[in-house]
Structure formats: structure tokens, C-alpha cells
Design an enzyme around this catalytic site. Sequence first.
Site, short mmCIF file in Angstrom:
data_model
loop_
_atom_site.label_atom_id
_atom_site.label_comp_id
_atom_site.label_asym_id
_atom_site.label_seq_id
_atom_site.Cartn_x
_atom_site.Cartn_y
_atom_site.Cartn_z
N ARG A 103 0.85 -1.19 0.00
CA ARG A 103 0.00 0.00 0.00
C ARG A 103 0.89 1.24 0.00
O ARG A 103 1.74 1.40 0.87
CB ARG A 103 -0.91 -0.03 1.23
CG ARG A 103 -2.07 0.94 1.16
CD ARG A 103 -3.15 0.58 2.16
NE ARG A 103 -3.84 -0.64 1.80
CZ ARG A 103 -4.85 -0.72 0.94
NH1 ARG A 103 -5.31 0.37 0.35
NH2 ARG A 103 -5.42 -1.87 0.66
N THR A 107 -0.61 7.70 -1.06
CA THR A 107 -1.95 7.63 -1.68
C THR A 107 -2.84 6.59 -1.02
O THR A 107 -4.06 6.60 -1.22
CB THR A 107 -1.81 7.25 -3.17
OG1 THR A 107 -1.28 5.91 -3.24
CG2 THR A 107 -0.90 8.20 -3.91
N ASP A 199 -0.52 -13.66 13.04
CA ASP A 199 0.04 -13.29 11.73
C ASP A 199 0.38 -14.55 10.96
O ASP A 199 1.34 -15.27 11.29
CB ASP A 199 1.29 -12.42 11.92
CG ASP A 199 1.78 -11.85 10.59
OD1 ASP A 199 2.01 -12.64 9.65
OD2 ASP A 199 1.91 -10.63 10.48
N ASP A 202 4.00 -14.77 9.38
CA ASP A 202 5.04 -15.02 10.39
C ASP A 202 4.99 -16.45 10.91
O ASP A 202 6.02 -17.08 11.13
CB ASP A 202 4.88 -14.04 11.56
CG ASP A 202 5.49 -12.68 11.26
OD1 ASP A 202 6.24 -12.57 10.27
OD2 ASP A 202 5.18 -11.73 12.00
#
Length: 208
Positions: A103, A107, A199, A202
Site C-alpha cells: 500500500r 496515496t 500473523d 510469520d
Amino acid sequence: MSKLFVSEHPLIQSKMAMLRDAETGAKEFREIIGEVAMLLSYEATRDLPLKEVQVQTPVDVAQCRTIDTKLAIVPILRAGIGMTEGLLRLMPTAKIGHIGLYRDPNTLLPVEYYCKLPADVEERTVFLTDPMLATGGTAEAAIGFLKDKGVKKIIFLCILAAPEGVKKIQEAHPDVDIYAAAYDKCLNDHGYIVPGLGDAGDRIFGTK
Ligand code: URA
């Protein structure tokens, strides 16, 4: 509106209990992600088109049916890779692509930083994988990028889905069905699925 399929299969349920357990180590976690992905791909391939073929058995000619579409598996980097082997177990002739997105901090728009797809990807049914459908931003963008490259049939596979992510995909891509091993209740303030499994990247790669 696209379909959300959440598996009720006892094998998947039991494996999900192991995946969610914070005590499960990387080796076992990785293996179970592969097993759940394999079982989920059995469900997700149920509606693939079939064609009639004749097969010569040792006794006679049998009317059989085989899958009538070429297949591709496209994991979203990085955690989606953990699901690839499982899907390949049931779809060994599938070609494999990879797509990586980040990302843009200014923006906030998703930017494709890596994309390598089979040359004829637009002719294939694509199984797009990412274990965690959380906000849905990455999956929404990845589906959009695949469509920009001409892909017409996309099926999204995840291990865990949250309502926010499902809503985002269903609104943006009503033609893309979602297959999940479990559907959790919400996201926390850090964007983690609750109760979730932590996660996924991970835990798959042991980078925690
Ligand atoms: N990505 C993860 O790995 N886990 C979550 O809970 C949400 C996103």
C-alpha cells in the site's frame, strides 16, 4: 452477489483448532495450512466445468468426464505461498503465478510490486490464495489486477475470513466466490482477525 462458502467439514474444523493454537510451532503450522488448503480446494473445485471423454478400460469403453478448464494457482505474497502445495496436491497440472502488493503510504492505493503469471492466464480458472481475508484491501486489489490482465474466472481461497473482507470482495467483485475454512467475528484495531490465529505469514515462515 458472490458466494461465501465456509467449510463445516470435521477434518477442517479439527485442523483449524490446531492452527489457532498459539502453541503450534512453525513446522506444524505450515503443514496444517497446506492440509487445510488441500481440503478447501476439494470444495472450491466442485463447480468446475466438465467435458465428456471416452476411456478405453481393459474391458470396454467407459464414458467419463474430465475438467474442462485450464487451472492456475496464484498466491498473494507472502502468506499465500503457504497454501500453494496443498492446492497442487489436488491440481497437479495447474500453473502457478505470484502477485505481490503493497500500500503506497501517501496515496494509500495498492501498488503491484511483483507479478509473474502464466502466459495464458486469461484462459485459466485462477485460484487466488491468501490465508487471511481481513480488511479485504489486498484481495480486492489483487483480483482487480488479475482482471486487468484478462482473467475471467477467479475463485478466492482463504483459511480465515472476516466480515469486513468478505463484504469488500462481494461489493467490488460480485463474480468472485470466496472459500474459507472459518469465518470469524471481526477485526481488532490493528487489523487482526479476532479470534483469528495471529500473523499467518510469520507463523508459516517462522519469522515472528
Ligand atoms: N493478516 C494476518 O496474518 N493475520 C490477521 O489476523 C490479519 C491479517
